[in-house]
Design a protein around this motif. Structure first.
Motif: not given
Length: 322
Positions: A159-185
């Motif tokens: 929380a002090y420095a900021g961080a990233t998290r990797l989300l796995h987003m399921t598409e309508a066709a059932g495929s999974v897409r990885r999305l890196e999200v930045n969490i601000p400090a």
């Protein structure tokens, strides 16, 4: 078209989790201060750093954070007191009993049961019609998709420095897409990080909703957070408190040296400017408040004890006679 929508009755989940008040070991009428104190006590007890490899403690720690998130928020706590585990569905539950809500009134085919029990026979199509507007045959134009929430836990250092998290987003066709999200400090428990256009798909060609990371900041073994300020205890030898000296103070980025003046009393607080948390979305940082905890000497030698006796005599002689 919504012709494939099932017509079975919609039921809210039955109560399964422990009561949040029981999790924190407090009564229902506990004050905000009591909630905070109980949270700190229980979070420290089950903190992963103090229970390495203990899965039960890890599960309890998450349970304690979940309970604190709800009971420390006046609005969420009010809903929880009224609806129990189904507090997130409070508005829909009220509508199902005929109470006017954001989307009007809805009634089930039977009167809803008591809080914590399953809701009686609310037709799914009626429920969704009330929430999303119109009837299935009479929708007007495309509808935006629902927003989605993804709970994430971050350490105080993250929380002090900021961080990233990797989300796995399921598409309508059932495929999974990885999305890196930045969490601000500067995020704190309850912060919501918006990910535009990554929610549920819309109806009738409508745009997708948004996704949100719902942040919980984990307790720290040494530092307590109050807003953007950090608080910590600083052990100080008795001689340094009396004569003056230096003490090391641990921060989130290392250690700083605190200069202590003579005659420093136990419990005195020193403010270290700019050593606190980043201000979310704003320049600058909070402060670090270091509270002195004078450590009395133990296992004294006879010579050291004699010095204390001499000091005691001198102090007694220095007192003015009545």
């Amino acid at each position: 078209s919504h012709s494939m929508m099932p017509s079975r009755a919609h039921r809210f989940p039955a109560m399964a989790k422990r009561n949040y008040y029981e999790v924190l070991g407090i009564p229902r009428g506990a004050s905000e201060k009591e909630v905070k104190a109980a949270y700190r006590r229980m979070a420290r007890k089950h903190h992963p750093d103090l229970n390495p490899g203990n899965k039960d403690a890890e599960a309890r720690f998450k349970e304690v954070n979940e309970a604190h998130e709800v009971l420390s928020d006046a609005g969420k706590r009010k809903k929880y007191d009224a609806y129990g585990e189904n507090w997130k569905h409070a508005e829909a539950y009220a509508q199902a009993q005929g109470a006017p809500g954001r989307y009007g009134s809805v009634r089930g085919s039977r009167r809803a049961g008591p809080i914590g029990a399953e809701m009686d026979e609310l037709p799914l199509e009626s429920f969704f019609d009330s929430v999303f507007g119109g009837t299935r045959r009479g929708r007007r134009g495309p509808l935006r998709g629902q927003d989605a929430e993804h709970p994430v836990e971050v350490t105080l250092e993250e929380a002090y420095a900021g961080a990233t998290r990797l989300l796995h987003m399921t598409e309508a066709a059932g495929s999974v897409r990885r999305l890196e999200v930045n969490i601000p400090a500067g995020v704190r428990t309850g912060s919501r990080v918006r990910i535009a256009g990554e929610g549920a798909p819309g109806a009738g060609g409508g745009p997708k909703g948004d996704s949100y990371l719902l942040v919980t900041v984990l307790p720290h073994p040494r530092l307590e957070r109050h807003g953007d300020d950090l608080h910590t205890d600083v052990p100080l030898a008795l001689a340094d408190a009396v004569l003056g000296g230096e003490a090391e103070v641990g921060t989130l980025t290392g250690k700083v040296v605190l200069t202590v003046p003579p005659d420093t009393q136990n419990g005195r607080i020193f403010r270290l400017a700019g050593q606190g948390m980043p201000r979310l979305g704003q320049p600058g940082r909070g402060d670090l408040l270091a509270k002195v905890r004078v450590v009395l000497p133990t296992d004294l030698t006879e010579q050291e004890r004699e010095l204390f006796r001499a000091l005691k005599r001198l102090r007694a002689e220095a007192k003015p006679h009545a």
